[in-house]
Design a protein around this motif. Structure first.
Motif, PDB file in Angstrom:
ATOM      1  N   ARG A 133       0.847  -1.089   0.134  1.00 33.08           N
ATOM      2  CA  ARG A 133      -0.090  -0.032   0.170  1.00 33.08           C
ATOM      3  C   ARG A 133       1.031   1.353   0.045  1.00 33.08           C
ATOM      4  O   ARG A 133       0.647   2.224  -0.759  1.00 33.08           O
ATOM      5  N   ARG A 134       1.972   1.181   0.812  1.00 38.22           N
ATOM      6  CA  ARG A 134       2.849   2.458   0.940  1.00 38.22           C
ATOM      7  C   ARG A 134       3.500   2.591  -0.255  1.00 38.22           C
ATOM      8  O   ARG A 134       3.691   3.798  -0.863  1.00 38.22           O
ATOM      9  N   LEU A 135       3.852   1.386  -1.112  1.00 33.05           N
ATOM     10  CA  LEU A 135       4.693   1.554  -2.275  1.00 33.05           C
ATOM     11  C   LEU A 135       3.532   2.139  -3.594  1.00 33.05           C
ATOM     12  O   LEU A 135       3.999   3.112  -4.164  1.00 33.05           O
ATOM     13  N   ALA A 136       2.496   1.671  -3.353  1.00 33.07           N
ATOM     14  CA  ALA A 136       1.580   2.053  -4.497  1.00 33.07           C
ATOM     15  C   ALA A 136       1.058   3.581  -4.169  1.00 33.07           C
ATOM     16  O   ALA A 136       1.013   4.573  -5.247  1.00 33.07           O
ATOM     17  N   ALA A 137       1.095   3.798  -3.012  1.00 34.11           N
ATOM     18  CA  ALA A 137       0.595   5.320  -2.727  1.00 34.11           C
ATOM     19  C   ALA A 137       1.742   6.408  -3.065  1.00 34.11           C
ATOM     20  O   ALA A 137       1.628   7.365  -3.749  1.00 34.11           O
ATOM     21  N   GLY A 138       3.013   5.863  -2.880  1.00 31.49           N
ATOM     22  CA  GLY A 138       4.410   6.725  -2.887  1.00 31.49           C
ATOM     23  C   GLY A 138       4.441   6.829  -4.748  1.00 31.49           C
ATOM     24  O   GLY A 138       4.436   7.817  -5.146  1.00 31.49           O
ATOM     25  N   HIS A 139       4.310   5.592  -5.229  1.00 34.33           N
ATOM     26  CA  HIS A 139       4.521   5.795  -6.636  1.00 34.33           C
ATOM     27  C   HIS A 139       3.513   6.610  -7.438  1.00 34.33           C
ATOM     28  O   HIS A 139       3.896   7.502  -8.117  1.00 34.33           O
ATOM     29  N   LEU A 140       2.232   6.241  -7.152  1.00 38.49           N
ATOM     30  CA  LEU A 140       1.139   7.080  -7.897  1.00 38.49           C
ATOM     31  C   LEU A 140       1.421   8.473  -7.318  1.00 38.49           C
ATOM     32  O   LEU A 140       0.875   9.493  -8.071  1.00 38.49           O
ATOM     33  N   GLY A 141       1.523   8.685  -5.851  1.00 39.06           N
ATOM     34  CA  GLY A 141       1.827  10.059  -5.576  1.00 39.06           C
ATOM     35  C   GLY A 141       2.764  11.013  -6.279  1.00 39.06           C
ATOM     36  O   GLY A 141       2.424  12.096  -6.604  1.00 39.06           O
TER      37      GLY A 141
END
Lengths: 249, 218, 164
Positions: B129-137
């Motif tokens: 979740r943290r990865l997806a949020a960071g990347h898409l952010g």
């Protein structure tokens, strides 16, 4: 062993590869994008969450390559992980493959295919075809090559895994780059023709402008990329100076 | 309202170069045509886009601040070029080159910020979740950057070009001459990168002849 | 001078070497001294891809010292690379690299390493190894690209000491 991965997971990884540079940063470069693209496959491969975390973490590590050819590494990494390759093999594979994927891709795509198709479009526009024809021709031709290369790269990686070096050598991307350079040089000649005789072209501007353009072209030919900035600055300064002059006339 | 539309377009096209897709809708020729269509001046859009494309033939989308950012530079230039009179074209292209340089510099800041957005593998395990949020952010941040750079560019450049175009002192022929001379450097650089004139002279001359013939036929 | 460059670079045959150095030095072959690579065919294939058509040989560190003379006397211009400082020190043992320049290229951040330059990070042990290579009669310095200024070993050490 990639049969274990559903078509959906592979399609998802492929689609995510279009975002592989989405978090380009100076610390890990494509690391975040690579891990993000691996996620759908990793979810299928690992049922154990500790193993999943460890795998995710290693794919977050520093990685860089050409964004299209990067799919070779992505496909191969999916295959390696699905076959249960050890962490050290995966790490060493990515370490070895990033250099060639970067240099081959930069040469083939950024330095040849992209300017080549741009030259085609500019020539079509300046010899008098409607602008939308040039733009559509550009987008269509460019992306047939672009998406085709991404698909090929992903498939090759999935099929050959860490052994992909032999296949890439036989594919002879460097040879393709040389062949495309011939076509691109022809298009470069065509662009010069179009710049000369097209509407609002150099011939209409007069012989002085033709001569100046020839000098600028020779400067680029002999000096290379370092000639670009002085030329752009000269044009900007000339336009600024002339418009200031216009205000006082 | 139009400035909002144009800024959103600038944000979208800026994304294409690095963050999302690389379909090359971020190239000046395409960005110029799309912006021209959006502001109701399709011909001026392609004219500005084509000249900037010629200048940026040698800039590859590998980022950094060495070259102007083609996408936002073109959107700003087309939005300022109005109906695309020769004088407006020259002013818009020059302003685009300058503004594009600022836009290029903003990419450096984005890439520093991205390092803080994506999880650092040195800091131990992370969650999906943290990865997806960071990347898409990070993708979202690039979009916002493109929108802001375009918005500010249009705000600054449009009145500037509008104010100067009426007193542009150079006749049309010489104006196009000046713009094409600057772009001719790209032709030389590309020829060098493709392997030099000596190696490709046959192809080059055949291409030249075909274009001269084609222009005559059209 | 058939060994035209001796370099420590963990990226081995990659852009900076192939574009930056090889364009100026025009090598006929790369010799990579590395025990793991010497027995890993698939990795060799990958590194060869980046060599731009130039021959690449992969040699185990036990075999390399005895072949130095052969490489020096051969007509082929050779670029010799190791991935780490330790391998280079083993190569230099017994004066094998005396009178040669040893260029420290890219060694990136890792456990126990401190920054000496943005592209050179060293452990305590690696710094000692570099000094022992220098003591064996080699000219040890850092330089990432051929046009960049050289950074001598004592400068390297001073910066390494003062960084945390």
């Amino acid at each position: 062993m990639t049969e274990r991965l559903s078509r959906t997971a592979l399609t998802s990884a492929f689609l995510r590869s279009f975002l592989i540079q989405g978090s380009w940063n100076y610390r890990t470069m494509l690391g975040g994008g690579f891990a993000f693209a691996m996620l759908p496959a990793l979810r299928r491969i690992f049922t154990d969450s500790a193993a999943m975390d460890a795998s995710l973490q290693r794919h977050l590590e520093h990685f860089n390559a050409h964004p299209y050819l990067c799919n070779v590494a992505l496909g191969a990494a999916v295959k390696l992980e699905s076959e249960g390759a050890d962490a050290e093999t995966v790490r060493r594979f990515k370490l070895a493959v990033r250099g060639p994927l970067g240099s081959l891709g930069d040469g083939l795509v950024w330095a040849t295919w992209l300017p080549g198709v741009s030259l085609l479009a500019l020539t079509l526009y300046w010899i008098g075809l409607p602008g939308w024809v040039a733009v559509i021709a550009f987008l269509f031709v460019y992306n047939v090559g672009h998406v085709g290369l991404r698909l090929w790269a992903f498939r090759v990686g999935l099929a050959d895994g860490r052994e992909v070096g032999g296949r890439l050598a036989r594919a002879d991307l460097g040879g393709w780059t040389s062949k495309l350079q011939v076509v691109a040089s022809l298009l470069l000649g065509a662009l010069v023709g179009a710049m000369l005789v097209g509407a609002d072209g150099l011939a209409a501007a007069g012989p002085v402008w033709v001569a100046l353009a020839a000098i600028a072209c020779l400067a680029g030919l002999f000096v290379g990329h370092r000639a670009w900035r002085p030329a752009a600055v000269t044009v900007v300064v000339a336009v600024a100076g002339l418009s200031a002059l216009g205000l006082f006339l | 309202m139009e400035i909002v539309l144009v800024s959103l377009l600038g944000g979208l096209l800026a994304l294409d170069a690095t963050s999302v897709g690389q379909f090359m809708t971020s190239r000046p020729l395409v960005a110029g045509a799309l912006t021209g269509w959006a502001v109701g001046e399709p011909a001026a859009g392609v004219a500005v886009g084509a000249i900037l494309e010629l200048y940026l033939l040698v800039s590859y989308p590998t980022g950094g601040s060495r070259f102007p950012e083609g996408s936002t530079a073109t959107v700003v230039a087309v939005a300022a070029a109005g109906t695309g009179s020769p004088g407006a074209l020259a002013l818009a292209v020059a302003a685009g080159l300058v503004w594009g340089q600022l836009a290029g510099a903003s990419i450096t800041y984005l890439r520093r910020a991205n390092a803080r957005l994506v999880p650092d593998p040195g800091q131990g395990p992370t969650s999906t979740r943290r990865l997806a949020a960071g990347h898409l952010g990070a993708v979202l941040l690039d979009f916002v950057r493109g929108v802001v750079v375009t918005f500010a560019g249009v705000l600054v450049v449009r009145p500037l070009v509008g104010g100067l175009v009426a007193s542009w002192p150079v006749p049309p022929g010489a104006t196009f001459g000046l713009l094409l001379v600057g772009g001719s450097v790209s032709v030389g650089i590309l020829l060098r990168d493709f392997g030099g004139f000596r190696r490709h002279r046959t192809a080059f001359v055949v291409g030249l002849a075909l274009a001269l013939l084609g222009a005559r036929l059209l | 001078m058939p060994i035209v460059l001796i370099r420590i670079d963990e990226r081995l045959i990659h852009g900076q070497v192939v574009i930056g150095w090889a364009n100026q030095l025009r090598p006929d072959r790369y010799v990579v001294v590395d025990d793991d690579l010497a027995k890993s065919r698939w990795e060799q294939d990958l590194y060869r891809l980046g060599a731009g058509g130039v021959e690449a040989n992969f040699v185990p560190s036990a075999e390399a010292p005895s072949r130095l003379a052969e490489w020096r006397d051969a007509p082929e211009r050779t670029i010799l690379l190791t991935r780490d400082v330790g391998t280079m020190r083993r190569l230099a043992e017994g004066g094998g690299l005396a009178g040669e320049a040893v260029v420290v290229g890219g060694v990136h951040h890792g456990p126990g390493r401190r920054e000496a330059l943005t592209y050179v990070h060293l452990t305590e042990h690696e710094m000692q190894d570099l000094e022992s290579i220098a003591a064996g009669g080699s000219d040890v310095y850092s330089r990432d690209l051929p046009d960049a200024p050289r950074v001598d070993l004592d400068v390297l050490k001073r910066r390494w000491k003062s960084s945390s």
